[in-house]
Design an enzyme around this catalytic site. Sequence first.
Site, PDB file in Angstrom:
ATOM      1  N   VAL A 110     -17.172 -11.446 -24.881  1.00 28.66           N
ATOM      2  CA  VAL A 110     -16.701 -12.875 -24.046  1.00 28.66           C
ATOM      3  C   VAL A 110     -17.659 -13.088 -22.961  1.00 28.66           C
ATOM      4  O   VAL A 110     -18.215 -14.237 -22.710  1.00 28.66           O
ATOM      5  CB  VAL A 110     -15.330 -12.512 -23.548  1.00 28.66           C
ATOM      6  N   ASP A 111     -17.939 -11.978 -22.118  1.00 25.10           N
ATOM      7  CA  ASP A 111     -18.676 -12.362 -20.930  1.00 25.10           C
ATOM      8  C   ASP A 111     -20.184 -12.843 -20.954  1.00 25.10           C
ATOM      9  O   ASP A 111     -20.387 -13.890 -20.619  1.00 25.10           O
ATOM     10  CB  ASP A 111     -18.700 -11.138 -19.819  1.00 25.10           C
ATOM     11  N   HIS A 161       7.868  -7.721  -4.031  1.00 22.46           N
ATOM     12  CA  HIS A 161       6.356  -8.025  -4.650  1.00 22.46           C
ATOM     13  C   HIS A 161       6.246  -9.381  -5.254  1.00 22.46           C
ATOM     14  O   HIS A 161       6.437  -9.416  -6.413  1.00 22.46           O
ATOM     15  CB  HIS A 161       5.841  -7.098  -5.442  1.00 22.46           C
ATOM     16  N   SER A 192     -24.245  -9.925 -26.312  1.00 24.31           N
ATOM     17  CA  SER A 192     -23.797  -8.842 -27.011  1.00 24.31           C
ATOM     18  C   SER A 192     -22.852  -9.428 -28.104  1.00 24.31           C
ATOM     19  O   SER A 192     -22.149  -8.589 -28.992  1.00 24.31           O
ATOM     20  CB  SER A 192     -23.003  -7.966 -26.227  1.00 24.31           C
ATOM     21  N   GLY A 193     -22.385 -10.461 -27.804  1.00 24.45           N
ATOM     22  CA  GLY A 193     -21.220 -11.235 -28.668  1.00 24.45           C
ATOM     23  C   GLY A 193     -19.784 -11.032 -28.086  1.00 24.45           C
ATOM     24  O   GLY A 193     -18.934 -11.809 -28.609  1.00 24.45           O
ATOM     25  N   LYS A 239     -11.195 -11.663 -15.607  1.00 26.23           N
ATOM     26  CA  LYS A 239     -11.289 -11.930 -16.923  1.00 26.23           C
ATOM     27  C   LYS A 239     -10.342 -13.265 -17.689  1.00 26.23           C
ATOM     28  O   LYS A 239     -11.023 -13.976 -18.466  1.00 26.23           O
ATOM     29  CB  LYS A 239     -10.838 -10.691 -17.779  1.00 26.23           C
ATOM     30  N   GLY A 259       0.721  -1.233   0.073  1.00 22.01           N
ATOM     31  CA  GLY A 259      -0.024   0.046   0.051  1.00 22.01           C
ATOM     32  C   GLY A 259       0.858   1.221   0.004  1.00 22.01           C
ATOM     33  O   GLY A 259       2.138   1.145   0.291  1.00 22.01           O
ATOM     34  N   GLU A 268       4.037 -10.956  -6.476  1.00 21.07           N
ATOM     35  CA  GLU A 268       2.660 -11.078  -7.359  1.00 21.07           C
ATOM     36  C   GLU A 268       3.249 -10.536  -8.723  1.00 21.07           C
ATOM     37  O   GLU A 268       2.352 -10.783  -9.676  1.00 21.07           O
ATOM     38  CB  GLU A 268       1.440 -10.531  -6.808  1.00 21.07           C
ATOM     39  N   CYS A 279       5.321  -6.237   1.370  1.00 19.04           N
ATOM     40  CA  CYS A 279       5.669  -4.872   1.453  1.00 19.04           C
ATOM     41  C   CYS A 279       5.260  -4.103   2.693  1.00 19.04           C
ATOM     42  O   CYS A 279       5.211  -4.444   3.725  1.00 19.04           O
ATOM     43  CB  CYS A 279       5.476  -4.093   0.004  1.00 19.04           C
ATOM     44  N   TYR A 280       4.151  -3.101   2.535  1.00 21.27           N
ATOM     45  CA  TYR A 280       3.411  -2.298   3.521  1.00 21.27           C
ATOM     46  C   TYR A 280       2.827  -3.362   4.493  1.00 21.27           C
ATOM     47  O   TYR A 280       2.808  -3.259   5.797  1.00 21.27           O
ATOM     48  CB  TYR A 280       2.183  -1.517   3.102  1.00 21.27           C
TER      49      TYR A 280
END
Length: 528
Positions: free
Chosen positions: A240-241, A183, A237-238, A384, A62, A185, A89-90
């Site tokens: 992906v989701d 980090h 809508s076509g 996603k 953070g 990640e 980290c923080y």
Amino acid sequence: MSSTHPDIHQEKILILDFGSQYTQLIARRLREVGVYCEIHPFDLDANKAIALAPMGIVLSGGPESVTAEDRLHVPDYVFTLEVPVLGICYGMQAMAEQLGGQVATSTKHEFGHARVNLSGENTLLGDLSDAAGDDAPYLDVWMSHGDKVVQVPVGFEVVGSSANTDIAAMADEQRKFYGVQFHPEVNHTLQGAAILSRFVKRVCGCLALWTPANIVQDIIDTVRAKVGRGRVMLGVSGGVDSSVVAALLLRAIGDQLSCVFVDNGLLRQGEAEQVSRMLDDDAFALNIIRVSAEEKFLNNLKGIQDPEQKRKIIGNTFIEVFDEEAAKITDVKFLAQGTIYPDVIESAGNKDGKAHVIKSHHNVGGLPDHMQLDLIEPLRELFKDEVRKIGLEVGLTHDVVFRHPFPGPGLGVRILGEVKKQYTDLLRQADAIYLEELRQADLYDKVSQAFAVFLPVKSVGVVGDTRRYEYVIALRAVETIDFMTARWARLPYEFLERVSSRIINEIPGISRVTYDISSKPPATIEWE
Ligand code: XMP
């Protein structure tokens, strides 16, 4: 119907967010390892945390300083729940300070690549190394900090140090508390994924049940239990989701699903047909209602220049049309939406007033109260990249799953100022040429998003012997991971030349093509 898949939520890691730009990355990395996790604000209430029953807790980094008067505190339960804790980290500094160690503000900021020399034995980092051969073990990591831990709390051992930071990693094997100043990640920390994997698997004891096959089965069971014999409506809508939601719901409830596809006149070339084809595919055999509403949308947009006003009008018109169609379907009890996890996190952030509204994105919109439908949001817990994996798992094609994102307001925000039918038609043609060439040159999957933009200004040109005074098209292509920041794509000159010459030669209404070399920030990806 009962299923045999394990309870995928039984193993859970709680991530407390102290405001790091990388918090979502931590969650994505853990999910990649196959462990379910949830991000909550750092001050999550104790009762809620206990109810979550996490198998481990990660404290994010953070921007704050542990040495500041109004610093953010780690809630006490984190250290009394008797589950493993990893401070990043923080998160490491706050853990050190609150458990009796010391943190100091350093004049030497450490930012970017660093080498952490490892020492001692511990479950988290022991026997990991980027060193080749007989070199003393070290890790190549990514650092981004000013403060640092200068004394570890009682019970901790220093297990890593860098040139600027004597205490770059600390471990209390007894209590299973760990801290890393770097980090894990981010991809630049080469062993980052391995470190996070060790934390959740070795230290917390998770089995990694969060797999695409298990997630699909879980969603199907949950939807069936909630929906019963009710009817569900879904706007497709076509994209992906909504395609993934359609495929999942079809598996879960078959013909209890009704889909509505609204052609708002702001779609790309051939898109309406493509969506209908895809969703009418035997494999999907969807109950799909197609609505042609181009005239209505363009009428409502007449004379409107302002981007935000255009977005609102498009959103409201969509709801109006959708509502009319919904009223024709009887017995609808549920509305399905393609909300994904970043939307959930973002709207929680907006509620707290932490996020600024740069553009009002409304792919989901709000439905009128009188509809009183229960919401079904099968992708609510997914990032996603996970949605894409699920899409492949349920048999959607690569083309559908890896389509570039297309904004809800469609070409409406790719035509600067007022939207007119003449403009949408020109833009559609230019965009189609661009995308066709991208696919042909094998570049489509190499960029994250590419599209043409219509500029309603006129420019002089010569085609053959004839003077032309026509409109301008801008081409945009970006590379990005999260669409929050983006770099303009370095497309080959020869490629751009080919696209430009095709657009100008094949579309009489266009006399000039430009390439957008703005990155985000400061520009945004869309032009409006
Ligand atoms: P910006 O332009 O904000 O875009 O950098 C970031 C990503 O979001 C998409 N976008 C939208 N998506 N409704 C959507 O569903 C919208 O109103 C909207 N505006 C932008 C954009 O295409 C990019 O992928």
